[in-house]
Design a protein around this motif. Structure first.
Motif, PDB file in Angstrom:
ATOM      1  N   ALA A 172      11.782  -3.593   5.948  1.00 48.58           N
ATOM      2  CA  ALA A 172      10.321  -3.696   5.868  1.00 48.58           C
ATOM      3  C   ALA A 172       9.732  -2.381   6.349  1.00 48.58           C
ATOM      4  N   LEU A 173       8.785  -1.849   5.576  1.00 50.42           N
ATOM      5  CA  LEU A 173       8.122  -0.603   5.980  1.00 50.42           C
ATOM      6  C   LEU A 173       6.661  -0.895   6.273  1.00 50.42           C
ATOM      7  N   SER A 174       6.193  -0.441   7.421  1.00 46.19           N
ATOM      8  CA  SER A 174       4.793  -0.687   7.758  1.00 46.19           C
ATOM      9  C   SER A 174       4.323   0.294   8.822  1.00 46.19           C
ATOM     10  N   GLY A 207       0.810  -1.225   0.000  1.00 42.42           N
ATOM     11  CA  GLY A 207       0.000   0.000   0.000  1.00 42.42           C
ATOM     12  C   GLY A 207       0.839   1.268   0.000  1.00 42.42           C
ATOM     13  N   THR A 208       0.414   2.212   0.842  1.00 43.03           N
ATOM     14  CA  THR A 208       1.125   3.492   0.939  1.00 43.03           C
ATOM     15  C   THR A 208       2.578   3.284   1.355  1.00 43.03           C
ATOM     16  N   SER A 209       2.806   2.315   2.226  1.00 45.15           N
ATOM     17  CA  SER A 209       4.195   2.061   2.662  1.00 45.15           C
ATOM     18  C   SER A 209       5.064   1.649   1.475  1.00 45.15           C
ATOM     19  N   ALA A 261      -6.888   5.926   5.309  1.00 46.87           N
ATOM     20  CA  ALA A 261      -5.954   6.420   4.291  1.00 46.87           C
ATOM     21  C   ALA A 261      -4.720   6.981   5.002  1.00 46.87           C
ATOM     22  N   SER A 262      -3.588   6.360   4.741  1.00 53.59           N
ATOM     23  CA  SER A 262      -2.366   6.717   5.467  1.00 53.59           C
ATOM     24  C   SER A 262      -1.812   8.064   4.991  1.00 53.59           C
ATOM     25  N   THR A 263      -1.459   8.926   5.924  1.00 49.90           N
ATOM     26  CA  THR A 263      -0.918  10.244   5.566  1.00 49.90           C
ATOM     27  C   THR A 263       0.376  10.514   6.336  1.00 49.90           C
TER      28      THR A 263
HETATM   29  C1  G6P Z   1      -3.852  -1.117   4.158  1.00 52.12           C
HETATM   30  C2  G6P Z   1      -4.121   0.325   4.538  1.00 52.12           C
HETATM   31  C3  G6P Z   1      -3.133   1.234   3.820  1.00 52.12           C
HETATM   32  C4  G6P Z   1      -1.708   0.797   4.134  1.00 52.12           C
HETATM   33  C5  G6P Z   1      -1.479  -0.678   3.811  1.00 52.12           C
HETATM   34  C6  G6P Z   1      -0.149  -1.160   4.372  1.00 52.12           C
HETATM   35  O1  G6P Z   1      -4.161  -1.325   2.828  1.00 52.12           O
HETATM   36  O2  G6P Z   1      -5.443   0.679   4.196  1.00 52.12           O
HETATM   37  O3  G6P Z   1      -3.321   2.569   4.247  1.00 52.12           O
HETATM   38  O4  G6P Z   1      -0.823   1.587   3.410  1.00 52.12           O
HETATM   39  O5  G6P Z   1      -2.496  -1.479   4.420  1.00 52.12           O
HETATM   40  O6  G6P Z   1      -0.204  -1.076   5.773  1.00 52.12           O
HETATM   41  P1  G6P Z   1       1.032  -0.933   6.729  1.00 52.12           P
HETATM   42  O7  G6P Z   1       0.418  -0.873   8.102  1.00 52.12           O
HETATM   43  O8  G6P Z   1       1.861  -2.166   6.539  1.00 52.12           O
HETATM   44  O9  G6P Z   1       1.766   0.293   6.376  1.00 52.12           O
END
Ligand code: G6P
Length: 614
Positions: free
Chosen positions: A351-353, A307-309, A405-407
């Motif tokens: 690992a990014l999370s 995802g965003t990460s 939604a990650s910001t």
């Molecule tokens: C989900 C969330 C995203 C996030 C992704 C990875 O899809 O809705 O916003 O970027 O997981 O999550 P993490 O916690 O590993 O960054």
């Protein structure tokens, strides 16, 4: 993903569990349920929001005099979201109830064997199968609940965080974890089990993060005991939560997402704290320091995330190759773990999370660890599984991120990656000293520059109003702005449900240009100094086809102003640090469009904050 809250103590369990479920709503869910025990067990379940469960409870609950119970928010995996598939599920005789986060992969074979023994199932879930299995073992073995749960789990393959309650064994809760998170909260004569600390913090700051394969038994008046699947008693570490209740509340903002966007000047500054000093000329990450010589000699860096990460990982690739000159690859964790990748001893795997619990990212690093790689985590959630599974790492210290939604996690991760690239590049003697100090000073200036962009919120809201009815949108960027284009498109998709694609600006000619007409908003990240003329040409190409151009430009840009329909100016910054600024208008644009379209900002449909299943 599914949220778990359980309580055993002297207080009334119902309000504590309901409030806890509301705190976990951000994880994403489609139904909710609760089981309460006071002599007799009462189970209530409802499709929809926790508030619907509350309405149902106000009609159905016989009384509120329960001092123990389990509650759950379900994000559907096996079976549609409805009242029947919602948790808790009960055993065949109805005595045992269970809540579960995860997937029991071999549920089908267990179910068939139980049906042959006369079990009748009511739902489509894997969880009901586990409830029946526990009930069946209890019937035949006549052992204490914790022992029965242990034997049942030994027959299961998959991921789980569970809490089990037995009406014939009152005053006892049994919890267990494998791959999905479970936290034990320890109060005065009261205990909590939850998916994360948010339902617990109001009552106690003492917690134990359970490890994979651990089973906790809580007995009223006797405390707790943790054993592993081999029945050996464990000596857990009690941690103190560094979390304040205000951090998980909206604090006057309409939505958590807006609060988190506006927190970024502070969170980016916190991510850098103690890790950079431009006057003295250093950048450092404590997690890398003991192994810096080894890391600097890495043949390759692999960044893995979802995802965003994953988008911030892409920024990391640009930064690490640009400044530290180490070949860097970015891998979707879900692909990396299954495609038999080549991992060498001299690879540095990062690992990014945000959550530290994403199932694919967790599995990817476990796979890399088994192959002997050195693992580093860039994680937000303190004490999370990825933070514990990696050899070392850097927390981004952005505080709880609740909007789906990650910001602020994105800017926090990108800040750490910039520090990592600067630290490595400087250690290797690759960055010329004046430029190094300039980059350090520029990085330190990011929080105040973000504040300047946030002050343009009304202007961005106005632009949002102009394009809110679009059905599609295209995001274009070059170099450091390409990952930002991907992130901008993802933000819009996630919360406004407008189809959006991010593309390297030059690639537009190879396909997406066919989509451009007078209805297509094209958001162009045009702050680059390098390739500036090229991006101006890309804007011309869009305008020639009557597309609506919203350009993100550097303050004082006079050329693009003349061509674009709308511009958003951001302060000037050295190119490698651009994403930390150019992403802010992307976040605000998506936010305002989604608000104008009446969407659920913090809990968009179908999405989960913490994806704990594959
Ligand atoms: C989900 C969330 C995203 C996030 C992704 C990875 O899809 O809705 O916003 O970027 O997981 O999550 P993490 O916690 O590993 O960054």
């Amino acid at each position: 993903m599914c949220g778990i809250v359980a309580y055993l103590g002297e207080k009334k369990a119902y309000p504590i569990i309901i409030e806890g479920l509301k705190r976990l709503e951000y994880r994403g869910y489609d139904s909710a349920g609760i089981a309460l025990l006071n002599g007799k067990m009462q189970v209530l379940k409802k499709k929809g929001k926790v508030s619907e469960l509350e309405n149902h409870a106000s009609e159905q609950l016989e009384n509120y005099d329960y001092s123990m119970g389990i509650g759950h928010t379900r994000w559907a995996t096996h079976g549609v979201p409805n009242d029947v598939n919602a948790h808790p599920h009960t055993s065949n005789d109805g005595n045992i109830s269970i809540i579960h986060n995860g997937i029991i992969e071999n549920y089908d074979s267990i179910k068939k064997a139980l049906i042959e023994k006369g079990h009748v199932f009511h739902s489509d879930t894997d969880t009901e199968v586990l409830a029946h299995l526990i009930g069946e073992i209890q019937k035949t073995e006549k052992l204490p609940l914790e022992e029965v749960v242990r034997l049942a789990l030994k027959k299961c393959v998959g991921a789980y965080a569970i809490v089990v309650m037995d009406q014939n064994d009152p005053g006892k809760l049994v919890g267990a974890k494998f791959s999905s998170p479970l936290v034990l909260g320890i109060g005065d004569d009261e205990f909590f089990l939850a998916s994360d600390a948010s339902p617990i913090i109001k009552y106690t700051n003492k917690v134990i993060y359970l490890n994979d394969g651990e089973i906790v038994t809580i007995k009223r008046g006797k405390g707790y005991c943790i054993k592993n699947l081999s029945n050996e008693t464990q000596n857990p570490k009690v941690s103190e939560l560094d979390l304040k209740l205000e951090e998980i509340e909206k604090g006057g903002y309409d939505h958590f997402m807006l609060k988190e966007i506006f927190q970024q000047p502070t969170t980016v500054a916190t991510s850098m704290k103690g890790r950079i000093n431009s006057k003295e000329g250093w950048a450092i990450l404590g997690g890398m320091k003991p192994n810096i010589a080894r890391i600097a000699k890495s043949d390759r860096i692999i960044l893995t995330a979802c995802g965003t990460s994953w988008h911030s990982a892409m920024i990391g690739e640009y930064l690490l190759e640009d400044l530290a000159r180490i070949p860097t690859e970015v891998e979707y964790a879900s692909e990396f773990r299954y495609r038999n990748p080549i991992i060498k001893e001299n690879d540095f795997i990062v690992a990014l999370s945000q959550s530290g619990e994403t199932a694919d990212t967790l599995a990817a690093i476990k796979m890399a660890k088994a192959k002997g790689a050195y693992l580093y985590g860039i994680v937000n959630a303190v004490g999370s599984s990825i933070a514990r599974e990696t050899d070392s790492g850097s927390y981004i210290h952005a505080g709880p991120e609740i909007g789906v939604a990650s910001t602020k996690a994105f800017t926090g991760q990108s800040t750490i990656l910039a520090l990592m690239a600067l630290y490595l590049g400087h250690h290797k003697g690759l960055i010329e000293e004046t430029y190094f100090r300039k980059l350090l000073a520029e990085l330190e200036s990011v929080p105040s520059k973000i504040t300047k962009i946030l002050a343009k919120d009304d202007h961005i809201k106005y632009i949002a109003g102009e394009i809110k009815n679009a059905s599609n949108a295209l995001y274009l960027g070059r170099g450091y702005n390409f990952p930002v284009a991907l992130e901008g498109a993802l933000k819009l998709k996630e919360i406004s449900y407008i189809h959006a694609e991010g593309y390297p600006a030059a690639e537009m000619k190879h396909g997406p240009i066919a989509l451009i007409d007078m209805y297509m908003p094209v958001i162009v990240l045009a702050t680059n100094k390098s390739a500036y003329e090229k991006i101006v040409s890309n804007i011309q190409e869009v305008k020639a086809r009557k597309g609506i151009v919203i350009a993100i430009v550097t303050e004082g840009d006079e050329i693009i102003k003349e061509i674009a329909d709308f511009i958003i100016e951001i302060p000037e910054i050295e190119e490698p640090l651009t994403p930390l600024l150019s992403v802010i208008p992307m976040q605000l644009l998506a936010y305002h469009i989604a608000v104008m379209r009446g969407c659920h900002i913090d809990q968009p449909r179908n999405l989960a904050k913490s994806v704990t299943v594959e």
